[in-house]
Design a protein around this motif. Structure first.
Motif, PDB file in Angstrom:
ATOM      1  N   UNK A  97      48.446  48.610  52.743  1.00 14.68           N
ATOM      2  CA  UNK A  97      47.519  49.306  53.632  1.00 14.68           C
ATOM      3  C   UNK A  97      46.716  48.330  54.486  1.00 14.68           C
ATOM      4  N   UNK A  98      46.355  47.212  53.893  1.00 13.65           N
ATOM      5  CA  UNK A  98      45.583  46.200  54.597  1.00 13.65           C
ATOM      6  C   UNK A  98      46.003  44.833  54.085  1.00 13.65           C
ATOM      7  N   UNK A  99      45.537  43.798  54.742  1.00 15.90           N
ATOM      8  CA  UNK A  99      45.848  42.438  54.332  1.00 15.90           C
ATOM      9  C   UNK A  99      44.572  41.621  54.173  1.00 15.90           C
ATOM     10  N   UNK A 100      44.709  40.495  53.516  1.00 14.32           N
ATOM     11  CA  UNK A 100      43.583  39.600  53.238  1.00 14.32           C
ATOM     12  C   UNK A 100      43.996  38.180  53.602  1.00 14.32           C
ATOM     13  N   UNK A 101      43.119  37.453  54.248  1.00 13.39           N
ATOM     14  CA  UNK A 101      43.333  36.030  54.503  1.00 13.39           C
ATOM     15  C   UNK A 101      42.599  35.220  53.445  1.00 13.39           C
ATOM     16  N   UNK A 102      43.299  34.283  52.834  1.00 10.85           N
ATOM     17  CA  UNK A 102      42.688  33.363  51.886  1.00 10.85           C
ATOM     18  C   UNK A 102      42.758  31.942  52.419  1.00 10.85           C
ATOM     19  N   UNK A 103      41.640  31.248  52.379  1.00 13.51           N
ATOM     20  CA  UNK A 103      41.549  29.874  52.884  1.00 13.51           C
ATOM     21  C   UNK A 103      41.180  28.939  51.743  1.00 13.51           C
ATOM     22  N   UNK A 104      42.008  27.940  51.503  1.00 10.70           N
ATOM     23  CA  UNK A 104      41.720  26.924  50.495  1.00 10.70           C
ATOM     24  C   UNK A 104      41.362  25.625  51.205  1.00 10.70           C
ATOM     25  N   UNK A 118      48.047  43.510  46.825  1.00 13.28           N
ATOM     26  CA  UNK A 118      48.537  43.189  45.490  1.00 13.28           C
ATOM     27  C   UNK A 118      48.539  41.684  45.264  1.00 13.28           C
ATOM     28  N   UNK A 119      48.211  40.907  46.317  1.00 13.71           N
ATOM     29  CA  UNK A 119      48.252  39.462  46.211  1.00 13.71           C
ATOM     30  C   UNK A 119      49.590  38.869  46.583  1.00 13.71           C
ATOM     31  N   UNK A 120      50.532  39.689  47.056  1.00 12.07           N
ATOM     32  CA  UNK A 120      51.837  39.172  47.476  1.00 12.07           C
ATOM     33  C   UNK A 120      51.673  38.404  48.778  1.00 12.07           C
ATOM     34  N   UNK A 121      52.184  37.182  48.825  1.00 14.58           N
ATOM     35  CA  UNK A 121      52.011  36.327  49.997  1.00 14.58           C
ATOM     36  C   UNK A 121      52.934  36.775  51.117  1.00 14.58           C
ATOM     37  N   UNK A 122      52.358  37.054  52.275  1.00 13.40           N
ATOM     38  CA  UNK A 122      53.105  37.471  53.454  1.00 13.40           C
ATOM     39  C   UNK A 122      53.373  36.309  54.395  1.00 13.40           C
ATOM     40  N   UNK A 123      52.470  35.345  54.409  1.00 12.13           N
ATOM     41  CA  UNK A 123      52.626  34.159  55.260  1.00 12.13           C
ATOM     42  C   UNK A 123      51.708  33.074  54.727  1.00 12.13           C
ATOM     43  N   UNK A 124      52.097  31.822  54.924  1.00 10.20           N
ATOM     44  CA  UNK A 124      51.256  30.714  54.475  1.00 10.20           C
ATOM     45  C   UNK A 124      51.395  29.530  55.419  1.00 10.20           C
ATOM     46  N   UNK A 125      50.332  28.787  55.577  1.00  4.39           N
ATOM     47  CA  UNK A 125      50.303  27.577  56.391  1.00  4.39           C
ATOM     48  C   UNK A 125      49.524  26.511  55.633  1.00  4.39           C
ATOM     49  N   UNK A 126      49.976  25.263  55.713  1.00  6.18           N
ATOM     50  CA  UNK A 126      49.338  24.168  54.978  1.00  6.18           C
ATOM     51  C   UNK A 126      49.417  22.895  55.811  1.00  6.18           C
TER      52      UNK A 126
END
Length: 370
Positions: A97-104, A118-126
């Motif tokens: 329904x929605x997404x969340x951005x996480x920044x480390x 659900x915490x499933x990763x849709x995209x990641x950048x490092x």
């Protein structure tokens, strides 16, 4: 822990123990929040089963569920099996329904992930970056990597509900936008990401990186269904997140868990915190690199003698059986073990979870630590 930031278009998000408000208006209700959490946990469940699990009347459950349906977080997806009488309507939590951005924000890197609910990763950048010494560049990089993740995600996932930021600094719950000037002096005490929240029109929430790692272990990792455990991160520095009775314990001002500043040698090297011989002065990337350079003359055949040592090359060499690297790891494990022994006696966790760069050594680190 929330920093200030505008909320655009009537869409509002919160985190922690507060519900999410998205489409339309939803009254704040502890019952709705607890029912939403149960639906999220079970993925699919009927109103009748919610009533049975919670002890709430069916009419109360129906009222709270009816308030949740317009948010898009919950949907009715058919009927379930019946033991007689009217078949129950099955409710399903809508992970996409929605997404969340996480920044480390590490001391030397920035990682951004976009996840579903659900915490499933849709995209990641490092990217590697001198975070500790370059606040302006780090802020710009965080914004760029967030944009990259959003651009790569499936189109429905671009409906962002919030941004979470993990920082390598203690975080005072009363002032989440402030960073420790002792740990990150170049940042002058300010995270400075309010503009990112305003740009995306969502709340931005901040916590210490070890606390958030402990929370992740609690939800999805080794700490699931464990009410009392500690997560210890060993990378550039040493940090700890402590789960006490199922919740992160932060202390009075957010500095609980700073195991890196536990003195293991009163006559040791000065630490940035003002003490001597803190765990961070003998364990972690800078300490191991300095120790490697000091011992290179004793190990001329070490693979570390060929180039400037780093935490990664020390780990690789230890895994390959290099004598110098193994000595460095064993010394680090001994010092870490002293601190952990004190932690076990003081807090009595039922589980310890190790993470961070050094944790990839596995039993090469854990056996001498034990």
């Amino acid at each position: 822990m929330r920093t200030k930031g505008s909320v655009a278009g009537g869409r509002r998000g919160t985190a922690g123990n507060r519900a999410v408000r998205v489409r339309g208006t939803v009254r704040r209700s502890p019952l709705a929040e607890s029912n939403l959490r149960l639906i999220w946990k079970e993925r699919r469940i009927s109103r009748a089963e919610i009533s049975r699990r919670t002890g709430l009347s069916r009419s109360t459950v129906s009222e709270t569920v009816d308030a949740l349906l317009p948010t898009g977080l919950v949907a009715e997806v058919g009927v379930g099996p019946s033991n007689g009488g009217r078949p129950p309507v099955v409710l399903e939590f809508q992970d996409d329904a929605f997404s969340i951005l996480g920044v480390d924000m590490g001391a030397a890197h920035v990682t951004v992930v976009l996840t579903d609910l659900r915490g499933r990763v849709l995209a990641t950048e490092h990217l590697r970056h001198a975070v500790r010494d370059d606040p302006a560049g780090t802020r710009a990089l965080i914004a760029e990597l967030c944009d990259r993740c959003l651009a790569r995600a499936p189109r429905p996932a671009r409906r962002l509900v919030g941004i979470g930021v993990a920082v390598p600094s203690p975080v005072d719950p009363r002032h989440p936008g402030r960073l420790s000037e002792v740990v990150l002096p170049a940042w002058r005490g300010s995270l400075g990401l309010d503009g990112l929240a305003e740009r995306h029109g969502v709340p931005l929430l901040v916590d210490n990186d070890a606390n958030l790692a402990a929370l992740a272990e609690r939800w999805w990792g080794a700490g699931r269904d464990v009410d009392n455990f500690a997560f210890i991160k060993v990378a550039t520095g040493v940090g700890m997140g402590h789960v006490l009775n199922g919740r992160i314990y932060r202390g009075a001002t957010g500095v609980a868990g700073e195991i890196g500043h536990l003195s293991v040698d009163p006559n040791g090297q000065p630490c940035v915190c003002g003490l001597r011989g803190c765990l961070a002065t003998v364990v972690g990337a800078p300490a191991l690199v300095a120790r490697a350079k000091a011992l290179l003359a004793e190990y001329p055949d070490s693979v570390l003698a060929g180039a400037e040592p780093t935490l990664d090359t020390i780990e690789d060499a230890a895994l390959a059986g290099d004598a110098l690297a193994l000595r460095l790891v064993h010394e680090a494990a001994e010092n870490l073990g002293r601190a952990v022994a004190g932690l076990l006696n003081l807090m009595n966790p039922s589980l310890l979870v190790f993470g961070g760069g050094l944790a990839r050594l596995g039993d090469v680190l854990l056996e001498p630590l034990r």
